[in-house]
Structure formats: C-alpha cells, structure tokens
Design an enzyme around this catalytic site. Sequence first.
Site, PDB file in Angstrom:
ATOM      1  NE  ARG A  32      -1.999  -1.189   3.727  1.00  0.00           N
ATOM      2  CZ  ARG A  32      -1.565  -0.220   4.513  1.00  0.00           C
ATOM      3  NH1 ARG A  32      -1.859   1.053   4.254  1.00  0.00           N
ATOM      4  NH2 ARG A  32      -0.836  -0.480   5.578  1.00  0.00           N
ATOM      5  CG  ASP A  41      -7.284  -8.220   7.145  1.00  0.00           C
ATOM      6  OD1 ASP A  41      -6.448  -8.082   8.065  1.00  0.00           O
ATOM      7  OD2 ASP A  41      -7.327  -7.461   6.163  1.00  0.00           O
ATOM      8  NE  ARG A  84      -0.339  -8.912   1.687  1.00  0.00           N
ATOM      9  CZ  ARG A  84      -0.765  -9.017   2.948  1.00  0.00           C
ATOM     10  NH1 ARG A  84      -1.693  -9.895   3.244  1.00  0.00           N
ATOM     11  NH2 ARG A  84      -0.273  -8.251   3.903  1.00  0.00           N
ATOM     12  CB  SER A  86       2.670  -7.506  10.009  1.00  0.00           C
ATOM     13  OG  SER A  86       3.381  -8.442   9.232  1.00  0.00           O
ATOM     14  CE  LYS A 115      -5.910  -4.076   4.851  1.00  0.00           C
ATOM     15  NZ  LYS A 115      -6.541  -4.715   6.034  1.00  0.00           N
ATOM     16  CG  HIS A 132      -6.636  -4.475  10.938  1.00  0.00           C
ATOM     17  ND1 HIS A 132      -5.303  -4.139  11.004  1.00  0.00           N
ATOM     18  CD2 HIS A 132      -6.756  -5.287   9.857  1.00  0.00           C
ATOM     19  CE1 HIS A 132      -4.652  -4.712  10.021  1.00  0.00           C
ATOM     20  NE2 HIS A 132      -5.510  -5.424   9.311  1.00  0.00           N
ATOM     21  CE  LYS A 179      -4.309  -9.503  11.970  1.00  0.00           C
ATOM     22  NZ  LYS A 179      -5.040  -9.731  10.687  1.00  0.00           N
ATOM     23  CB  THR A 180      -3.196 -15.306   9.646  1.00  0.00           C
ATOM     24  OG1 THR A 180      -3.498 -13.992   9.185  1.00  0.00           O
ATOM     25  CG2 THR A 180      -3.777 -16.322   8.684  1.00  0.00           C
TER      26      THR A 180
END
Length: 532
Positions: free
Chosen positions: A60, A258, A324, A239, A200, A219, A243-244
Amino acid sequence: MTTPRVNPSQTLEAQGMTGLGAIHYNLLEPALMEAAIVRGEGRIGTGGTLLVSTGKFTGRSPKDKFIVRTPAVVDEIWWDNTAPMEPEAFDRLHADMLEHMKGREYFVQDLRGGADPGHRINVRMVTELAWHALFNRHMLRRPEAEELASFVPEFTIVNCPSFKADPARHGCRTDTVIAMNFDQKLILIANTEYAGENKKSVFSLLNYILPGKGVMAMHCSANHAPDDPSDAAVFFGLSGTGKTTLSADPSRTLVGDDEHGWSETGIFNFEGGCYAKTINLREEAEPEIYATTRKFSTVIENMVYDPDTLELDFDDDSLTANMRCAYPLEEISNASATGMAGHPKNIVMLTCDAFGVLPPIARLTPAQAMYHFLSGFTSKVAGTERGVTEPEPTFSTCFGAPFMPRRPEVYGKLLQQKMHDHAATCWLVNTGWTGGAYGTGVRMPIRATRALLSAALDGSLGAGEFRRDPNFGFDVPVTCRGVDDGLLDPRSTWADPQAYDRQAHKLVQMFADNFAQYVPYIDDDVKAAAIS
C-alpha cells in the site's frame, strides 16, 4: 431467460462515466481469468491459478491516501493521521481521470462490504485490470445473481493504474493517489497496481461509517466454537504476531481473517475472502492456505516461480516479502458459511514483544483493554530493517492506524463499552521473546501459546489463580495445564533478574510516552489503567 448482470438504471453511463470503451459487468471467475490472460495481465499457474505482478508497488501507499475535507466530515476525521484534499482538487482529479478513461475497457463488479444485512454496504468496483476485478470478487461479498438486476451502489471505487495524478493540479503528494470523498460516495485510485488498495479502501469506508451507527469496526481475525456461533473470539494483532495462524484453529470455525464489525447482534466479517501472505508458507504448517495456491482462480501476487514448471518459490522474496494469494473464504473447509457469529466471549490482543518483558498471557480489565488497544504495541527486531540493531517498539493504534479515519479513542470507547455490555474477557498474548530480549532470549514456544489460548477460550484459565504484574498492573495466571509455570513469570526466565527489571522499566516508559497523545481524550478509568 438470462438474469441481467447490471441494474439498467445503474450503468456507468448513468453515473456520468460516458465515452468509455467496452464495459464488462459482473463477469464470473472463468471469464475474468480469460480476460486477464488475453490482455497479458498474468499467466495461468499450476491448478489454474492466476500469476500476476504489481510492478513497482508491492504494498500500500499510505502517504498517498487522502480524505476530501468537506463540511460533513471535517469535524469527524482524525486529521493528524489523514492527509486532507480540498473538494476543488478532488473535482479536478475526478474530471481528469474520467477524460483519461474514455475509449478504454473497464470491468465492473457490484459487491458488498459486510456480512450483516443490517450494516453492509453496496460497493461498485470499477477497474482497469481484469485481474483486479477477479481479486475484488474474491475479497468482497458477492450478491446472488438474481440480486444484480436491482443492485444500487452506495459507494463507487474507480481504480485506474494507467492514470498519473498531478500533485500541483490535484492537491496530492505524488502521481499516485487514493482519494476518498464521503460526500460524493466516491473513491479514486490512480497509478498503483497493488490490489490491496481496493480492499483496504472498503475497510476504511466501513471504519468511518459503522462507528457512527454504534458498530465497532475492527482490524482483526475471528472464529467461534464448532456448531456454536455464540462462543466467539476475536484476535487483534499487527504483522508478525500470529493473528492469522492462531485464529485459523482447525478445532474452531473461522469467521474471517482480517476485518470485522461488532454490532448489536454480534460480530460479522466485512469480507468474502482471504488475502494471505505466502512467504515461507509450508503445507505441513498451514495445509489449507497452501492448497489454495493450486486452486482455480486464486490470484497469486508477486511470487517468484519457475518459468517452465510454474512451481512457486515460497522462500524467494526478491520481488517483495509481501507476496500474497487471494481466494474466496469458502476454500477453507472450516470457514463460516454466514460470516457472522455472536458477541465475542473472548478478545485476544496479540503482541510480539522482542524486549522479553511481557508474560505469555495476561487478563485485562476493560480499561486496560482500551489502554493496550490504543497502544497497539509490537516490536521490530534486529535484522528486519536497515539500521535496526536492537528491539524497537512499534505502536499502531487500534492495531490498524492506517485504516482508521476517526480518532482512535472513538474505536477504543466502543470496544470498552461492548466489552462491558457483553461481559467479554480480554487477553494480552505475547508471541515474542522470553528469557531475555531478542538475541539473548528465545521465542515463545508456539505449543505453550496454543495451550494458553485454548485454556483461555474454554474458560479454564480464567477460573484459576492469578497474580498482579508489578509493571503493567494486569492479571497473570500462575499456572496452566501443559505449560511450564516458570514461563508464566517472565522475570524468572531471565538469568539476571535485575537486567529484566531495567528492561521492563524501559518498556513501561515507551508505553507511557506513546500513550501521552491520548490522555486528553480518555476517561479517568483508562488514565488509571495507564502504567504507574
């Protein structure tokens, strides 16, 4: 009789986008794959994936994101975190982009942000690239075919990578721009092929709209107990905090990975897909995500692959470490069919403490939860960036500062109130270092983290004995089945306890210095929860 792919009263022409070339409304995955290949946007990969590159933009561009300063929003936006654009400059940008678009081919997807029918928004995505349309179709929520004939977009996002903005004329910083106009319900994206800007932008929209309705925008990832949506949990984390990985528990149902909302009825996923990092992805560690990298229409973004066999190289980050894959949520076998669950019983805030100070898990009061939510702490470690020779704190408020249009305490107070109303328990989980800082200590054992999380989610941890942490004031469990008791007391894991005390004092001061910016805006109970 064929179902219309677009509402006849809501064509691009009806929206004032005239003179364009071919316009393709709501094509399905096979047609979008075919168009992307014919147009030279990518290659067919193993299993029918789509291999694409985003050029020089592999992430981004947060410094090129603007919100138009109009009377309706001027008092609501967190301008310290958001660059303003004047309405006249946006109008020039819009007019110049429309002129540039004339005669060109475009792909339209009419989609939704939000699984909850009471809070979702209809979003029209207009893209120059066919593969962006495929990405958007994966990432957002897809209306039923019969709904398209009556679909009315509430917001429109126009993404035109071939258009370069003019900073002097358009009031932006560079020739790349993401400009959001809440009055016109329009977002313009120019001169970047990075697909994440699409999703986003929708997240930022919902982060502005929903708090005004009393809905918490988050988030985070989320899951719930199998066959019991009332036993839900959400996972905040920046990051590198897990989390994932930690939310993708095969013994629980995945709501989403997410972006979520917390409404008067419970939590709901904003998205309809996953945008997973693939660097160092291993089949044995994350088999279902790995399997998507060989499934039809998965978008593989910025990965190195063998030019002949098309085999992916999950370790080669020469293009970017932000490689990704994007795929529909239904590709994950334990994913929720509805994208909705009840009010979370547990809230997990993940941090990677490279200072070796925080315990592996701690229980927070609602006021402490707001403190740590506004702090959004994790840490960089030596070797991750040039010039980083020792751990450095990273504070990203609300665990997602770039996507929060409103002031942080708006989200913090919503979280605090909802925790209170629904008796949610908040846990701070450290997946970082123990026994010393990065370089001396060791990484927190993943087995211990999973055992602690399982005990927290099933209620057994909360029923046990706790001690008060002398540095942060939160409650730390004294024991947990399957976890060494010594691990729960980080000071005892250091060879030199006095060195731990010095490191703890240093981290406490970092928290306090960062939190000073929020003190004028918060209640006394949160001030009291600030570290003494």
